[in-house]
Write an enzyme that holds these catalytic residues in place. Sequence first.
Site, PDB file in Angstrom:
ATOM      1  N   TYR A 371       0.819  -1.221   0.000  1.00 42.16           N
ATOM      2  CA  TYR A 371       0.000   0.000   0.000  1.00 42.16           C
ATOM      3  C   TYR A 371       0.848   1.265   0.000  1.00 42.16           C
ATOM      4  O   TYR A 371       0.306   2.349   0.219  1.00 42.16           O
ATOM      5  CB  TYR A 371      -0.900   0.045   1.246  1.00 42.16           C
ATOM      6  CG  TYR A 371      -1.710  -1.195   1.507  1.00 42.16           C
ATOM      7  CD1 TYR A 371      -2.670  -1.626   0.587  1.00 42.16           C
ATOM      8  CD2 TYR A 371      -1.528  -1.934   2.664  1.00 42.16           C
ATOM      9  CE1 TYR A 371      -3.414  -2.759   0.838  1.00 42.16           C
ATOM     10  CE2 TYR A 371      -2.280  -3.075   2.923  1.00 42.16           C
ATOM     11  CZ  TYR A 371      -3.218  -3.479   2.001  1.00 42.16           C
ATOM     12  OH  TYR A 371      -3.960  -4.603   2.246  1.00 42.16           O
ATOM     13  N   CYS A 398      15.224 -10.389  -0.632  1.00 44.44           N
ATOM     14  CA  CYS A 398      15.828 -10.216  -1.955  1.00 44.44           C
ATOM     15  C   CYS A 398      14.875  -9.428  -2.840  1.00 44.44           C
ATOM     16  O   CYS A 398      14.300  -9.960  -3.796  1.00 44.44           O
ATOM     17  CB  CYS A 398      16.105 -11.574  -2.579  1.00 44.44           C
ATOM     18  SG  CYS A 398      17.172 -12.553  -1.555  1.00 44.44           S
TER      19      CYS A 398
END
Length: 493
Positions: A371, A398
């Site tokens: 968000y 990652c």
Amino acid sequence: MSGHPLAPAWLHEPTDPAALDPLVFTSQYSRDGSGRVCVDGIPVTELAARFGSPSYVLSERTFRSRARAFREAFERALHPLGVDVAVYYASKALLTTAVVGWASEEGLNVDTASGGELAVALAAGVDPARIALHGNNKSADELGLALREGVGRIVVDSLAEIELLARLAHEHGTRAPVMIRVTPGIHASTHEFIATAHEDQKFGLSLNPAREGEDAPALAAVAACLDASDALDLRGLHCHIGSQIFAAEGFGQAAERVLALRETVASRWGAVLPEIDLGGGHGVAYTAADEPRDVGAIAADLAALLAGALESSELPAPHLSFEPGRFIAGPSGCTVYTVGTVKTVTVGPGVERRYVSVDGGMSDNPRPVLYDADYTAVLGNRVSEVAPVLTRVVGKHCESGDVVVKDVYLPGDVAAGDLLVVPVTGAYCWALSSNYNWLPRPGIVAVGPDGWSREIVRRESVTDLLARDTGIADPVHATTASTRPSAEEPPNR
Ligand SMILES: *Cc1c(COP(=O)(O)O)cnc(C)c1O
């Protein structure tokens, strides 16, 4: 004082970097004589040493007092209008048996949105009559569980579901208590709301007819429930207009539209629906950029907006219910992380950004990624006299978008081994957490009112990570003829 060129406009360099802004560091937080951040009196250093890092740390006192404050604010505002109030804790925000137990003890009912959530609420010992089941795609199994257990309300979301539920209720020899979720054409978030005629979303049944001369889908749903009244007990209408809302206007407009539908139902079928649910979405502050209003003021505003509609109606006042999740759980929790790598990168001529990596990230709080949510952080294990530096707190995944706190000023000497406290992570963090990169999920440590602390959800271990990995131990069994799709039967896609 001119800020860092990369700092957002709302972020100011702190005059006292040790200060805990009460907007986000609610009353459970303090610093002790050694400068350590404490949660209800317990230093986060002690919690990290005992329970590990990262950990979610939850204040039972704050959770309970926010639950109670919400319920009392709406009771105080609405009782003078002759309106009874019920509050359902939206358990999807943060659901453990201990947490729903607290909500229940504070006089709240419990909202669930799947069979799994319902099972946890039942395991917590919540009276089924005080549980609601939501969802836009409930399975027959989930509805069957709700009927068997006798949940207090099932919020139906489509005509197909009304048909299915009526059939299942017949089979179970019971009458299902039903609310109809309507889309009132109001979308709200933070300070603004927009009122639209048409709805383009998966939830609910519209108040507007698809074509002129037709009934609105919400009215068709009412008709379907009344037609099946031997199996369905239509209790009322439900709406939920958004999340992270700071003002009452959107709730007020939605309520007016839903009350108007209630009038239509009464005049057309003579049925007085006793209950209206206005959903959740009450906002909290995550950073200094947010300015939430006091819940008492929001409740009073809503009562003022509704007074006219209720007084001019011939019908008895409905019971009103609300479903706060974030409001109760969000500020009750924080995440304690340990600092690892600290790196300063040059972003442009003379412009640098410091990256502070912590031992968690998007797996324990995906909201920044999902968000673009903002958070803040403070140094938790000590105070520092070193001038603050604009910092981006990042995780260990990652993924370059793996940000925990996009922008915050932290002391210039933050180093490996320091603890950071990120407040307002009680809602939609653990609930949305994952095992990405096979990080074991943190535990939830509850701090009690009397200085005790315990894990109400234990930290995952490597054994947990492997627990459902069945491997290829029995490849022969997996390819026996009986389990292979036959030639006539195409494999399931
Ligand atoms: C998510 C949800 C809530 C809770 O929303 P918050 O923003 O956490 O208050 C309440 N009701 C329904 C139907 C929901 O889907």
